[in-house]
Design an enzyme around this catalytic site. Structure first.
Site, PDB file in Angstrom:
ATOM      1  N   GLY A  38       3.978   3.499  -4.553  1.00  0.00           N
ATOM      2  CA  GLY A  38       5.340   3.953  -4.283  1.00  0.00           C
ATOM      3  C   GLY A  38       6.234   2.809  -3.843  1.00  0.00           C
ATOM      4  O   GLY A  38       7.392   2.700  -4.286  1.00  0.00           O
ATOM      5  N   ASP A  39       5.731   1.943  -2.981  1.00  0.00           N
ATOM      6  CA  ASP A  39       6.505   0.781  -2.534  1.00  0.00           C
ATOM      7  C   ASP A  39       6.808  -0.153  -3.698  1.00  0.00           C
ATOM      8  O   ASP A  39       7.925  -0.659  -3.842  1.00  0.00           O
ATOM      9  CB  ASP A  39       5.726   0.022  -1.462  1.00  0.00           C
ATOM     10  CG  ASP A  39       5.681   0.759  -0.142  1.00  0.00           C
ATOM     11  OD1 ASP A  39       6.725   0.882   0.506  1.00  0.00           O
ATOM     12  OD2 ASP A  39       4.594   1.219   0.248  1.00  0.00           O
TER      13      ASP A  39
END
Length: 404
Positions: free
Chosen positions: A175-176
């Site tokens: 996600g990052d």
């Protein structure tokens, strides 16, 4: 503040100065990517421990080896952004920068006197990349958000794992990284817009959950059109058949036999000419209806062979297939080496470290590893001197703990 190398014509982002205020993964990964293509990235870290990533996962010589990848091609200045003097120095740096990267909770920079209204007046051409859990607006903007939560809210976690079992993560902070890549696209787009439209900067607002949602393929339209809620499917790719992981004598292989002609060649290779010539299996729609039967047929064939035997046979038949690699497999693979995707980098502590190469591959202006990751505050004195501060000024700031 730029280096001699940044003046070379084959450096894509020559002359671009980036101030990185982010920590850990999302903001710094965007800074890493810009730095690999020539941007001068000045990373601001808090005095003391610095960016927490310095101490994440496995440490060598007291520093995370992850840090050595994430922070290459950057300069480090240790600056207390909670102090008025530190905020003033940050504003001076931002005044002459092209890009500011931050991934604090919304409102943090505003509380330090560095909101967009202030910074854009100070530097009208500034491009400000803001990465946060849920974006700078909306009812969730003030909630703390990590990449893992973005993966859950973006719909990814619901699809990972085996049917009926607890959702699992993919093993990395995807996600990052997705947010960082979207942010990098935004920065490059804004730099182009600034160049052709009068030099005006803008804010790029990236939310972790939105970056994940953006890669969820047909998830939303399938729900809109059919009310379909896609569920976890293990290693299979639902609706695309056959495409799955299959057990061999000594491991697993991924086989993607979902193209019409590829499917025929796959079935011929495993000795199932009857399935290859079955008119009901001529297209993906028909194959999807009988995916259990097809997976079973392929599994019977792979179960009697080694991974190498399967890959050799499918390679000759031009059927896409691959071994499920461990890191040891990756490092030993000659293809990665041939494309400079495993390279040796010497750290500032003096030891050599194998690290991933630079992606994407630009033929005319390739990305490079120009410098290894800095120690905390390695470049503080140099950066402040370039701002015009005297040695006495620097000594006073250091005595107050504003810099380190």
């Amino acid at each position: 503040m730029k280096t001699d190398e940044q003046d070379r014509p084959d450096v894509a982002l020559r002359g671009i100065r980036v101030i990185e205020m982010g920590q850990l993964i999302a903001g710094p990964f965007a800074g890493k990517t810009l730095g690999e293509f020539g941007a001068d990235v000045i990373k601001i870290e808090p005095p003391g421990a610095g960016d927490p990533l310095r101490n994440w996962r496995m440490l060598k010589e007291g520093t995370s080896v992850w840090w050595q990848v994430q922070s290459r091609n950057k300069r480090s200045i240790a600056l207390d952004l909670r102090s008025p003097e530190g905020q003033d120095i940050a504003r001076q740096l931002i005044a002459s920068a092209d890009v500011l990267i931050e991934n604090f909770r919304p409102g943090t920079l505003e509380s330090w006197g560095m909101g967009w209204d202030v910074l854009s007046e100070l530097n009208p051409g500034l491009i400000m990349l803001r990465i946060s859990g849920y974006g700078q607006t909306g009812p969730y903007r003030d909630l703390p958000g990590f990449g893992a939560i973005g993966e859950a809210m973006g719909g990814l976690r619901h699809l990972t794992g085996e049917p009926g079992r607890v959702p699992v993560r993919c093993g990395i902070s995807i996600g990052d990284t997705l947010a960082a890549l979207h942010g990098t696209i935004g920065v490059l787009t804004a730099l182009h817009h600034r160049k052709v439209n009068g030099g005006k900067g803008q804010v790029i607002d990236v939310a972790l959950n939105e970056a994940v949602l953006n890669v969820m393929e047909s998830l939303i339209p399938e729900y809109s059109a059919f009310g379909a809620v896609r569920e976890a499917a293990g290693s299979a790719l639902p609706g695309i058949s056959p495409s799955n992981a299959y057990r061999c004598v000594d491991g697993y292989v991924l086989i993607a036999g979902n193209g019409d002609s590829i499917f025929k060649r796959l079935m011929q290779t495993i000795g199932r000419d009857d399935l290859a010539e079955d008119p009901g299996l001529a297209d993906n729609a028909g194959r999807t209806k009988r995916v259990v039967e097809l997976d079973a047929a392929i599994g019977v064939w792979t179960a009697t062979k080694t991974v190498v035997e399967v890959l050799d046979a499918l390679g000759q038949a031009r059927v896409p297939a691959g071994k499920v690699y461990t890191v040891a497999d990756i490092v030993a693979d000659p293809h990665y080496r041939a494309r400079d995707m495993i390279v040796s980098q010497t750290t500032r502590d003096g030891y050599a470290l194998d690290v991933p190469g630079v992606v994407p591959k630009l033929m005319g202006t390739p990305g490079t590893i120009r410098s290894s990751a800095p120690g905390l505050g390695d470049d503080t004195d140099n950066v402040l001197a370039q701002l015009g501060l005297s040695e006495k000024d620097v000594d006073v700031l250091r005595s107050k703990g504003v810099i380190a």
